[in-house]
Design a protein around this motif. Sequence first.
Motif, PDB file in Angstrom:
ATOM      1  N   GLU A  99      59.984  54.375  25.367  1.00  0.00           N
ATOM      2  CA  GLU A  99      60.946  55.192  24.761  1.00  0.00           C
ATOM      3  C   GLU A  99      62.388  55.113  25.690  1.00  0.00           C
ATOM      4  O   GLU A  99      62.383  55.126  26.908  1.00  0.00           O
ATOM      5  N   ARG A 100      63.347  54.572  24.801  1.00  0.00           N
ATOM      6  CA  ARG A 100      64.660  54.533  25.475  1.00  0.00           C
ATOM      7  C   ARG A 100      65.041  55.490  26.353  1.00  0.00           C
ATOM      8  O   ARG A 100      65.314  56.628  25.889  1.00  0.00           O
ATOM      9  N   GLY A 101      65.328  55.332  27.682  1.00  0.00           N
ATOM     10  CA  GLY A 101      65.736  56.271  28.498  1.00  0.00           C
ATOM     11  C   GLY A 101      64.838  57.265  28.962  1.00  0.00           C
ATOM     12  O   GLY A 101      65.283  57.971  29.838  1.00  0.00           O
ATOM     13  N   LYS A 102      63.560  57.240  28.706  1.00  0.00           N
ATOM     14  CA  LYS A 102      62.447  58.054  28.983  1.00  0.00           C
ATOM     15  C   LYS A 102      61.592  57.395  29.858  1.00  0.00           C
ATOM     16  O   LYS A 102      60.960  57.808  31.098  1.00  0.00           O
ATOM     17  N   GLY A 103      61.196  55.939  29.665  1.00  0.00           N
ATOM     18  CA  GLY A 103      60.419  55.452  30.291  1.00  0.00           C
ATOM     19  C   GLY A 103      59.115  54.502  29.598  1.00  0.00           C
ATOM     20  O   GLY A 103      59.501  54.437  28.363  1.00  0.00           O
ATOM     21  N   THR A 104      58.535  53.929  30.417  1.00  0.00           N
ATOM     22  CA  THR A 104      57.420  53.111  29.718  1.00  0.00           C
ATOM     23  C   THR A 104      56.201  53.353  30.166  1.00  0.00           C
ATOM     24  O   THR A 104      55.952  53.621  31.599  1.00  0.00           O
ATOM     25  N   ARG A 105      55.095  53.191  29.353  1.00  0.00           N
ATOM     26  CA  ARG A 105      53.597  53.344  30.170  1.00  0.00           C
ATOM     27  C   ARG A 105      52.753  51.990  29.568  1.00  0.00           C
ATOM     28  O   ARG A 105      52.748  51.841  28.290  1.00  0.00           O
ATOM     29  N   VAL A 106      52.267  51.390  30.365  1.00  0.00           N
ATOM     30  CA  VAL A 106      51.417  50.312  29.950  1.00  0.00           C
ATOM     31  C   VAL A 106      49.994  50.652  30.258  1.00  0.00           C
ATOM     32  O   VAL A 106      49.611  51.211  31.339  1.00  0.00           O
ATOM     33  N   ARG A 107      49.070  50.072  29.415  1.00  0.00           N
ATOM     34  CA  ARG A 107      47.575  50.655  29.537  1.00  0.00           C
ATOM     35  C   ARG A 107      46.831  49.452  29.607  1.00  0.00           C
ATOM     36  O   ARG A 107      47.168  48.546  28.521  1.00  0.00           O
ATOM     37  N   LEU A 108      46.010  49.246  30.277  1.00  0.00           N
ATOM     38  CA  LEU A 108      45.251  47.921  30.691  1.00  0.00           C
ATOM     39  C   LEU A 108      43.863  48.228  30.797  1.00  0.00           C
ATOM     40  O   LEU A 108      43.345  49.420  31.262  1.00  0.00           O
ATOM     41  N   LYS A 109      42.952  47.518  30.011  1.00  0.00           N
ATOM     42  CA  LYS A 109      41.409  47.740  30.041  1.00  0.00           C
ATOM     43  C   LYS A 109      40.903  46.453  30.552  1.00  0.00           C
ATOM     44  O   LYS A 109      41.322  45.277  29.947  1.00  0.00           O
ATOM     45  N   LYS A 110      40.067  46.492  31.412  1.00  0.00           N
ATOM     46  CA  LYS A 110      39.516  45.403  31.897  1.00  0.00           C
ATOM     47  C   LYS A 110      37.836  45.658  32.073  1.00  0.00           C
ATOM     48  O   LYS A 110      37.371  46.506  32.861  1.00  0.00           O
ATOM     49  N   LYS A 111      37.149  44.804  31.420  1.00  0.00           N
ATOM     50  CA  LYS A 111      35.700  44.647  31.368  1.00  0.00           C
ATOM     51  C   LYS A 111      35.103  44.028  32.688  1.00  0.00           C
ATOM     52  O   LYS A 111      35.445  42.981  33.135  1.00  0.00           O
ATOM     53  N   ILE A 112      34.239  44.593  33.544  1.00  0.00           N
ATOM     54  CA  ILE A 112      33.681  44.112  34.610  1.00  0.00           C
ATOM     55  C   ILE A 112      32.464  43.902  34.474  1.00  0.00           C
ATOM     56  O   ILE A 112      31.627  44.831  34.045  1.00  0.00           O
ATOM     57  N   GLY A 113      32.026  42.752  34.872  1.00  0.00           N
ATOM     58  CA  GLY A 113      30.433  42.331  34.982  1.00  0.00           C
ATOM     59  C   GLY A 113      29.853  41.770  33.512  1.00  0.00           C
ATOM     60  O   GLY A 113      30.543  42.008  32.540  1.00  0.00           O
ATOM     61  N   GLY A 114      28.993  41.016  33.701  1.00  0.00           N
ATOM     62  CA  GLY A 114      28.505  40.412  32.173  1.00  0.00           C
ATOM     63  C   GLY A 114      29.286  39.300  32.039  1.00  0.00           C
ATOM     64  O   GLY A 114      30.575  39.406  31.812  1.00  0.00           O
ATOM     65  N   ASP A 115      28.694  38.139  32.085  1.00  0.00           N
ATOM     66  CA  ASP A 115      29.401  36.783  31.799  1.00  0.00           C
ATOM     67  C   ASP A 115      29.510  36.680  30.359  1.00  0.00           C
ATOM     68  O   ASP A 115      30.071  35.782  30.012  1.00  0.00           O
ATOM     69  N   HIS A 116      28.830  37.739  29.527  1.00  0.00           N
ATOM     70  CA  HIS A 116      29.149  37.623  27.894  1.00  0.00           C
ATOM     71  C   HIS A 116      30.338  38.098  27.646  1.00  0.00           C
ATOM     72  O   HIS A 116      30.561  37.725  26.386  1.00  0.00           O
ATOM     73  N   PHE A 117      31.181  38.672  28.459  1.00  0.00           N
ATOM     74  CA  PHE A 117      32.586  38.841  28.006  1.00  0.00           C
ATOM     75  C   PHE A 117      33.312  37.681  28.063  1.00  0.00           C
ATOM     76  O   PHE A 117      33.680  37.118  29.033  1.00  0.00           O
ATOM     77  N   GLN A 118      33.946  37.268  26.948  1.00  0.00           N
ATOM     78  CA  GLN A 118      34.652  36.065  27.027  1.00  0.00           C
ATOM     79  C   GLN A 118      36.186  36.504  26.697  1.00  0.00           C
ATOM     80  O   GLN A 118      36.747  37.252  25.921  1.00  0.00           O
ATOM     81  N   LEU A 119      37.083  35.932  27.615  1.00  0.00           N
ATOM     82  CA  LEU A 119      38.387  36.169  27.776  1.00  0.00           C
ATOM     83  C   LEU A 119      39.144  35.420  26.793  1.00  0.00           C
ATOM     84  O   LEU A 119      38.672  34.044  26.578  1.00  0.00           O
ATOM     85  N   PRO A 120      39.970  35.773  25.919  1.00  0.00           N
ATOM     86  CA  PRO A 120      40.900  35.082  24.994  1.00  0.00           C
ATOM     87  C   PRO A 120      41.665  33.966  25.775  1.00  0.00           C
ATOM     88  O   PRO A 120      42.116  34.319  26.769  1.00  0.00           O
ATOM     89  N   SER A 121      41.495  32.768  25.563  1.00  0.00           N
ATOM     90  CA  SER A 121      42.338  31.845  26.134  1.00  0.00           C
ATOM     91  C   SER A 121      43.784  31.716  25.689  1.00  0.00           C
ATOM     92  O   SER A 121      43.860  31.839  24.487  1.00  0.00           O
TER      93      SER A 121
END
Lengths: 179, 103
Positions: free
Chosen positions: A136-158
């Motif tokens: 929000e202009r003049g108020k600030g920014t919030r970034v949310r990140l989610k990271k899956k850990i473990g298990g090779d079955h998680f494929q990251l998008p290239s």
Amino acid sequence: MQNYMKLEIAARSENESFARNAVAAFALCLAPSLSELSDIKTAVSEAVTNAIVHAYGKKDEGAIAIACTAEPYFAEKSGEITGGVLHIEITDQGCGIEDVQRALLPFFTTLAGEERSGMGFTVMQTFCDGFSVESERGKGTRVRLKKKIGGDHFQLPSADTSACEGALIGLEREDVNAG
Amino acid sequence: MQIRAQLNDRILYVEIDGEIDQHSATRARQTADRYADDYAMRSEKAVFDLQNVSFMDSTGIGFLIGRYKKFMRYGIPVYLTNPSTATDRILQMSGVYTLMPKI
């Protein structure tokens, strides 16, 4: 009780290294691989750098809040933690982003003269499994990140680098013309 | 971040050590550009050795493209070598190798 950590740092560039390493250290409770740790560090570094460079800019003040929660997965037999999901929230009270959709475009930067690659949000999206930004202009920014850990079955998008190459070549031509 | 340069047979080797982020890049820019000014007349190409880069975020992309522009003003092509897996990933996704090929 869910495991979490919260910290607040001054928006100063010397804290970038501390911030990414602190989040990586917290992530250890989910038994990440080295490459997952490196993804976390890179994504956090991008978000914190944005807050320092863009949200507060030249002003020598401001704070950045970092909050993480860990959602563990347990192995069936041993009950050991074998991975999980790390949620990271990075919040500033800076100037806010005028046009979030534009800011998300690869190579878009509002500070073109300062060797900014404009790739911060693209890196966060590529290196994490979930991403959102509220501003929000003049108020600030919030970034949310989610990271899956473990298990090779998680494929990251290239990342789609074809668009990136075009933008880089554009940059090269512009440079040749200028020189 | 530490930067060292060594001229060998008209090839300028620029070795980068440590973490490339917004904090460290600010000072390293001046050092790297001074090497470009000092060695340009005696170099045919520059090779940036990334073997000892322990961390790099997108500020590193801006940093490398900035140095590429600086060397290209002297007509000197820049190559990148020995990136770690993590560094390689961010260089690849941003398309940096189309400007500075990996050797």
